[in-house]
Design an enzyme around this catalytic site. Structure first.
Site, PDB file in Angstrom:
ATOM      1  N   TYR A 102       7.054  -2.646  -8.541  1.00  0.00           N
ATOM      2  CA  TYR A 102       7.093  -2.465  -7.090  1.00  0.00           C
ATOM      3  C   TYR A 102       7.882  -1.200  -6.771  1.00  0.00           C
ATOM      4  O   TYR A 102       7.831  -0.241  -7.531  1.00  0.00           O
ATOM      5  CB  TYR A 102       7.613  -3.751  -6.406  1.00  0.00           C
ATOM      6  CG  TYR A 102       7.027  -3.822  -5.027  1.00  0.00           C
ATOM      7  CD1 TYR A 102       5.645  -3.977  -4.858  1.00  0.00           C
ATOM      8  CD2 TYR A 102       7.805  -3.638  -3.904  1.00  0.00           C
ATOM      9  CE1 TYR A 102       5.078  -3.951  -3.598  1.00  0.00           C
ATOM     10  CE2 TYR A 102       7.238  -3.617  -2.632  1.00  0.00           C
ATOM     11  CZ  TYR A 102       5.874  -3.771  -2.502  1.00  0.00           C
ATOM     12  OH  TYR A 102       5.313  -3.729  -1.255  1.00  0.00           O
ATOM     13  N   ARG A 154      -0.368   3.150   5.810  1.00  0.00           N
ATOM     14  CA  ARG A 154       1.059   3.505   5.805  1.00  0.00           C
ATOM     15  C   ARG A 154       1.709   2.858   4.594  1.00  0.00           C
ATOM     16  O   ARG A 154       2.353   1.825   4.689  1.00  0.00           O
ATOM     17  CB  ARG A 154       1.721   3.056   7.118  1.00  0.00           C
ATOM     18  CG  ARG A 154       3.006   3.769   7.432  1.00  0.00           C
ATOM     19  CD  ARG A 154       4.192   2.818   7.485  1.00  0.00           C
ATOM     20  NE  ARG A 154       4.298   2.035   6.268  1.00  0.00           N
ATOM     21  CZ  ARG A 154       5.013   0.935   6.134  1.00  0.00           C
ATOM     22  NH1 ARG A 154       5.639   0.427   7.140  1.00  0.00           N
ATOM     23  NH2 ARG A 154       5.101   0.286   4.992  1.00  0.00           N
ATOM     24  N   LYS A 172       2.780  -6.642  -4.894  1.00  0.00           N
ATOM     25  CA  LYS A 172       3.433  -7.667  -4.086  1.00  0.00           C
ATOM     26  C   LYS A 172       3.084  -9.064  -4.605  1.00  0.00           C
ATOM     27  O   LYS A 172       3.936  -9.936  -4.714  1.00  0.00           O
ATOM     28  CB  LYS A 172       2.958  -7.519  -2.648  1.00  0.00           C
ATOM     29  CG  LYS A 172       3.919  -8.022  -1.674  1.00  0.00           C
ATOM     30  CD  LYS A 172       4.361  -6.937  -0.719  1.00  0.00           C
ATOM     31  CE  LYS A 172       5.670  -7.284  -0.107  1.00  0.00           C
ATOM     32  NZ  LYS A 172       6.097  -6.363   0.913  1.00  0.00           N
ATOM     33  N   GLU A 243       0.023  -6.078   5.138  1.00  0.00           N
ATOM     34  CA  GLU A 243       0.965  -5.214   4.429  1.00  0.00           C
ATOM     35  C   GLU A 243       0.624  -3.743   4.603  1.00  0.00           C
ATOM     36  O   GLU A 243      -0.528  -3.341   4.414  1.00  0.00           O
ATOM     37  CB  GLU A 243       0.882  -5.583   2.932  1.00  0.00           C
ATOM     38  CG  GLU A 243       1.771  -4.797   2.034  1.00  0.00           C
ATOM     39  CD  GLU A 243       3.229  -5.203   2.149  1.00  0.00           C
ATOM     40  OE1 GLU A 243       3.500  -6.333   2.592  1.00  0.00           O
ATOM     41  OE2 GLU A 243       4.083  -4.378   1.819  1.00  0.00           O
ATOM     42  N   ASP A 244       1.608  -2.984   4.980  1.00  0.00           N
ATOM     43  CA  ASP A 244       1.485  -1.522   5.030  1.00  0.00           C
ATOM     44  C   ASP A 244       0.323  -1.030   5.893  1.00  0.00           C
ATOM     45  O   ASP A 244      -0.423  -0.117   5.506  1.00  0.00           O
ATOM     46  CB  ASP A 244       1.440  -0.929   3.613  1.00  0.00           C
ATOM     47  CG  ASP A 244       2.849  -0.881   2.998  1.00  0.00           C
ATOM     48  OD1 ASP A 244       3.796  -1.364   3.642  1.00  0.00           O
ATOM     49  OD2 ASP A 244       2.998  -0.364   1.879  1.00  0.00           O
ATOM     50  N   ASP A 266       4.751  -8.612   6.468  1.00  0.00           N
ATOM     51  CA  ASP A 266       6.023  -8.517   5.758  1.00  0.00           C
ATOM     52  C   ASP A 266       6.841  -7.300   6.178  1.00  0.00           C
ATOM     53  O   ASP A 266       8.069  -7.352   6.185  1.00  0.00           O
ATOM     54  CB  ASP A 266       5.771  -8.487   4.246  1.00  0.00           C
ATOM     55  CG  ASP A 266       7.064  -8.589   3.484  1.00  0.00           C
ATOM     56  OD1 ASP A 266       7.804  -9.559   3.734  1.00  0.00           O
ATOM     57  OD2 ASP A 266       7.367  -7.698   2.675  1.00  0.00           O
ATOM     58  N   ASP A 267       6.159  -6.214   6.515  1.00  0.00           N
ATOM     59  CA  ASP A 267       6.895  -4.998   6.910  1.00  0.00           C
ATOM     60  C   ASP A 267       7.716  -5.259   8.163  1.00  0.00           C
ATOM     61  O   ASP A 267       8.780  -4.674   8.348  1.00  0.00           O
ATOM     62  CB  ASP A 267       5.928  -3.848   7.168  1.00  0.00           C
ATOM     63  CG  ASP A 267       5.008  -3.641   5.989  1.00  0.00           C
ATOM     64  OD1 ASP A 267       5.517  -3.469   4.884  1.00  0.00           O
ATOM     65  OD2 ASP A 267       3.775  -3.699   6.170  1.00  0.00           O
ATOM     66  N   ASN A 406      12.247   3.513   1.821  1.00  0.00           N
ATOM     67  CA  ASN A 406      11.680   3.638   0.480  1.00  0.00           C
ATOM     68  C   ASN A 406      10.667   4.769   0.475  1.00  0.00           C
ATOM     69  O   ASN A 406      10.129   5.088   1.526  1.00  0.00           O
ATOM     70  CB  ASN A 406      10.958   2.340   0.083  1.00  0.00           C
ATOM     71  CG  ASN A 406      11.908   1.208  -0.183  1.00  0.00           C
ATOM     72  OD1 ASN A 406      12.956   1.402  -0.755  1.00  0.00           O
ATOM     73  ND2 ASN A 406      11.531   0.027   0.272  1.00  0.00           N
TER      74      ASN A 406
HETATM   75  P1  NAD Z   1       7.022   2.978  10.581  1.00  0.00           P
HETATM   76  O1  NAD Z   1       6.100   4.094  10.334  1.00  0.00           O
HETATM   77  O2  NAD Z   1       6.563   1.805  11.338  1.00  0.00           O
HETATM   78  O3  NAD Z   1       8.323   3.540  11.341  1.00  0.00           O
HETATM   79  C1  NAD Z   1       8.950   4.754  11.088  1.00  0.00           C
HETATM   80  C2  NAD Z   1       9.735   5.114  12.331  1.00  0.00           C
HETATM   81  O4  NAD Z   1      10.564   6.237  12.027  1.00  0.00           O
HETATM   82  C3  NAD Z   1       8.888   5.516  13.529  1.00  0.00           C
HETATM   83  O5  NAD Z   1       9.386   4.866  14.659  1.00  0.00           O
HETATM   84  C4  NAD Z   1       9.139   7.019  13.667  1.00  0.00           C
HETATM   85  O6  NAD Z   1       9.113   7.441  15.014  1.00  0.00           O
HETATM   86  C5  NAD Z   1      10.523   7.142  13.122  1.00  0.00           C
HETATM   87  N1  NAD Z   1      10.830   8.483  12.645  1.00  0.00           N
HETATM   88  C6  NAD Z   1      10.075   9.305  11.909  1.00  0.00           C
HETATM   89  N2  NAD Z   1      10.713  10.471  11.700  1.00  0.00           N
HETATM   90  C7  NAD Z   1      11.903  10.360  12.309  1.00  0.00           C
HETATM   91  C8  NAD Z   1      13.005  11.237  12.458  1.00  0.00           C
HETATM   92  N3  NAD Z   1      13.007  12.433  11.905  1.00  0.00           N
HETATM   93  N4  NAD Z   1      14.072  10.788  13.150  1.00  0.00           N
HETATM   94  C9  NAD Z   1      14.082   9.576  13.715  1.00  0.00           C
HETATM   95  N5  NAD Z   1      13.057   8.701  13.606  1.00  0.00           N
HETATM   96  C10 NAD Z   1      11.980   9.103  12.914  1.00  0.00           C
HETATM   97  O7  NAD Z   1       7.557   2.519   9.168  1.00  0.00           O
HETATM   98  P2  NAD Z   1       8.346   1.179   8.811  1.00  0.00           P
HETATM   99  O8  NAD Z   1       7.418   0.130   8.360  1.00  0.00           O
HETATM  100  O9  NAD Z   1       9.256   0.858   9.919  1.00  0.00           O
HETATM  101  O10 NAD Z   1       9.139   1.638   7.522  1.00  0.00           O
HETATM  102  C11 NAD Z   1      10.108   2.672   7.599  1.00  0.00           C
HETATM  103  C12 NAD Z   1      10.808   2.817   6.267  1.00  0.00           C
HETATM  104  O11 NAD Z   1      11.497   1.624   5.942  1.00  0.00           O
HETATM  105  C13 NAD Z   1       9.890   3.117   5.093  1.00  0.00           C
HETATM  106  O12 NAD Z   1      10.500   4.050   4.243  1.00  0.00           O
HETATM  107  C14 NAD Z   1       9.777   1.801   4.397  1.00  0.00           C
HETATM  108  O13 NAD Z   1       9.542   1.948   3.013  1.00  0.00           O
HETATM  109  C15 NAD Z   1      11.145   1.247   4.637  1.00  0.00           C
HETATM  110  N6  NAD Z   1      11.170  -0.208   4.530  1.00  0.00           N
HETATM  111  C16 NAD Z   1      12.024  -0.758   3.633  1.00  0.00           C
HETATM  112  C17 NAD Z   1      12.074  -2.116   3.482  1.00  0.00           C
HETATM  113  C18 NAD Z   1      13.018  -2.732   2.508  1.00  0.00           C
HETATM  114  O14 NAD Z   1      12.781  -3.754   1.966  1.00  0.00           O
HETATM  115  N7  NAD Z   1      14.126  -2.126   2.270  1.00  0.00           N
HETATM  116  C19 NAD Z   1      11.229  -2.900   4.234  1.00  0.00           C
HETATM  117  C20 NAD Z   1      10.365  -2.312   5.154  1.00  0.00           C
HETATM  118  C21 NAD Z   1      10.349  -0.952   5.290  1.00  0.00           C
END
Ligand code: NAD
Length: 549
Positions: A102, A154, A172, A243-244, A266-267, A406
């Site tokens: 993963y 995504r 997953k 997912e994604d 899950d996201d 991530n």
């Molecule tokens: P998403 O695309 O829904 O959201 C991203 C957000 O970031 C958007 O609102 C966008 O406007 C904002 N953004 C982009 N560039 C920016 C900047 N320069 N400054 C401020 N804001 C900015 O994505 P998501 O599903 O919310 O995931 C976001 C991140 O979190 C990914 O890297 C994902 O891998 C990570 N994530 C980690 C876990 C975990 O288990 N740790 C779980 C879910 C998501």
């Protein structure tokens, strides 16, 4: 009396067909009696290995490889030939293997999916299959209890990977089996291929998907509807995990299906529960109340608003009015602080658009808001700068810093930076794994605030109780259960989550809490058994080989 020769279980394939059935194959671990009964004599070398010896062999093969992607390919090949051994390797070495099957390696695997492709796994439903999805699902050989589905738009923080996003449902579901013991036969990964807008992939001769730009609108919605309906018909009661998907579809699809089917995203929801669990653990250290926290999110997408929704729900459960609870969560997106006066806000951000002057960037918002916790979920690496972390340390005795983006390249800061720039006072969790860090004479063991602590147990609980829905209450119960399993010794070394080596115990406890929620709320499809934990445990797949004779 003459000894009866060993008998194979009825319906068991024999000989080469058995060796080529990954769900049944044991390779060199077939016993003498099994070799005799199942027509394997001569098809295997003479020595009978134990599964433990096979695990050791696989480990030395993997550890010889320097490149994580090569290890991913080798593990995939093992998955294709011997599932029990694959899962035994993962279960016994989950710390080492999870980053390979993963995040972070799976991200690279999706980007290179076409180049490393060997055998298909799961189902590919393309835009060309409209009108025939039910027929397609009829080609799946097993009774699915859980589907993980992506449209690849995504993938992690890596954007549109088209059909190559399939790496994610596959990875997953491997975690569902390894971490919670959902039988591999019950797991169905699905990639919906509606094209891709990724020019690099469209120009890549090895790309595996449709060579067209993404279809959208009613045609897209029609394909998803057809899939959900056909899946429910083919596999009654099946749990569907989205997912994604990109923002513009993820929230819509969740809203459309969560009250109609057994489905979750899950996201949005799994991330929320793992983050809430981390907060609850951090508060065990600070002694603060959840309702006193002020959270500043960098990012305002699925993860950020999912976390904010669940944290708000948890504050409300503690007696705080919903409006006041939402006021405790502030979001910063790519255009600055999310405030009421902005006219450009998508629906999912609006509940967190408060009355405040516009602020252009995160460091300025941090100075203005003075949050107790910062949560990075914008997928922009390095944004928790020294300035940001020092400011957090000035304002808080124990600043809560979650760098959840991530893969590792997108992490807001490293563990070392978080501890070093706060004088060792940060309560830190990350989305991607980091090694222990020595700062100011102390060793910190950061743990991943990874959804894999949550979704396997939630899925198992829903399946075991035959729940008709997956609710926010279940995610809240999962978060509380996870935080409750963090020991004092974990907290003492800076770990906000239990060791990943306890993941089966963690998942069983979460599944129990989720199943109890289903029974208590009239959502279960079977009567509550007397001993729910025992019922959960009895349904967990064990990768140790069973006997076939
Ligand atoms: P998403 O695309 O829904 O959201 C991203 C957000 O970031 C958007 O609102 C966008 O406007 C904002 N953004 C982009 N560039 C920016 C900047 N320069 N400054 C401020 N804001 C900015 O994505 P998501 O599903 O919310 O995931 C976001 C991140 O979190 C990914 O890297 C994902 O891998 C990570 N994530 C980690 C876990 C975990 O288990 N740790 C779980 C879910 C998501």
């Amino acid at each position: 009396m003459a000894k009866r020769p060993p008998q194979a279980a009825p319906g068991m394939p024999r000989g080469m067909a058995l060796l080529h059935d990954p769900l049944l194959n044991k390779g060199t671990a077939f016993t003498e009696a099994e070799r005799e009964a199942l027509g394997l004599r001569g098809l295997l070398p003479a020595h009978v290995h134990t599964q433990e010896e096979q695990v050791a062999r696989i480990l030395q093969q993997l550890r010889r490889l320097a490149d994580p992607l090569d290890k991913y390919v080798a593990l995939n090949a093992l998955h294709d030939r011997n599932e029990a051994l694959f899962f035994r390797v993962i279960c016994d070495h989950v710390d080492e293997m999870q980053p390979l099957i993963y995040t972070p390696t799976v991200g690279l695997a999706c980007q290179r999916f076409g180049q490393i492709f060997q055998r298909p796994r799961g189902m590919f439903v393309s835009a060309n299959d409209r009108g025939r999805v039910a027929e397609l699902l009829g080609n799946w050989p097993h009774p699915a209890a859980i589907i993980v589905v992506t449209d690849g738009e995504r993938i992690l923080g890596l954007g549109d990977q088209g059909a190559q996003g399939m790496g994610i449902p596959v990875g997953k579901l491997s975690l569902y089996t390894a971490c919670a013991g959902i039988h591999p036969r019950l797991c169905l990964p699905i990639a919906i291929d509606v094209g891709t807008n990724n020019e690099t992939l469209l120009a890549d001769p090895f790309y595996i998907g449709l060579r067209q730009r993404r279809i959208t609108g009613a045609v897209y919605d029609g394909l998803i509807e057809e899939l959900v309906t056909a899946a429910q018909k083919a596999f009654p009661g099946v749990l569907i995990q989205f997912e994604d998907f990109a923002n513009h579809n993820a929230f819509r699809l969740l809203a459309k299906y969560r009250d109609r089917t057994c489905a979750f995203n899950d996201d949005i929801q799994g991330t929320a529960a793992v983050a809430l669990a981390g907060l609850l653990s951090a508060l065990r250290v600070t002694g603060g109340a959840l309702t006193e926290q002020k959270l500043l999110f960098l990012g305002a997408g699925e993860a950020a608003t999912g976390i904010a929704d669940l944290v708000t729900g948890a504050m409300v459960a503690q007696g705080m009015p919903a409006g006041a609870a939402r006021e405790r969560c502030w979001l910063v997106d790519s255009r600055g602080l999310v405030v009421k006066s902005r006219g450009d806000l998508a629906a999912h951000k609006r509940p967190y658009a408060h009355d405040h002057a516009a602020i252009a960037d995160f460091p300025a918002a941090l100075r203005a808001m003075k949050p107790t916790a910062i949560i990075g979920v914008a997928a922009v690496g390095g944004t928790f700068t020294r300035e940001v972390l020092e400011e957090m340390a000035r304002n808080n005795e124990r600043p809560i810093v979650f760098a959840l983006s991530n893969p590792t390249s997108r992490a807001e800061c490293t563990a070392e930076q978080a501890y070093r720039w706060t004088g060792g006072r940060a309560l830190f969790a990350s989305g991607s794994p980091f090694e222990p860090v020595k700062v100011e004479g102390r060793t910190f063991v950061p743990r991943q605030g990874n959804n894999s602590y949550i979704f396997p147990g939630v899925g198992l609980g829903a399946i075991v109780s035959k729940s008709r829905r997956v609710t926010d209450g279940m995610f809240m119960a999962a978060a509380r259960t996870l935080a409750g399993l963090v020991d004092e010794s974990d907290l003492a070394q800076g770990s906000l989550y239990p060791a990943l080596s306890r993941i089966r115990e963690v998942s069983a406890a979460i599944a129990t809490a989720v199943a109890e929620s289903a029974y208590a709320n009239g959502l279960a499809g079977k009567p509550r058994p007397g001993d729910v934990p025992a019922d959960v445990r009895s349904q967990m797949y064990d990768p140790r080989y069973p006997s076939y004779v």
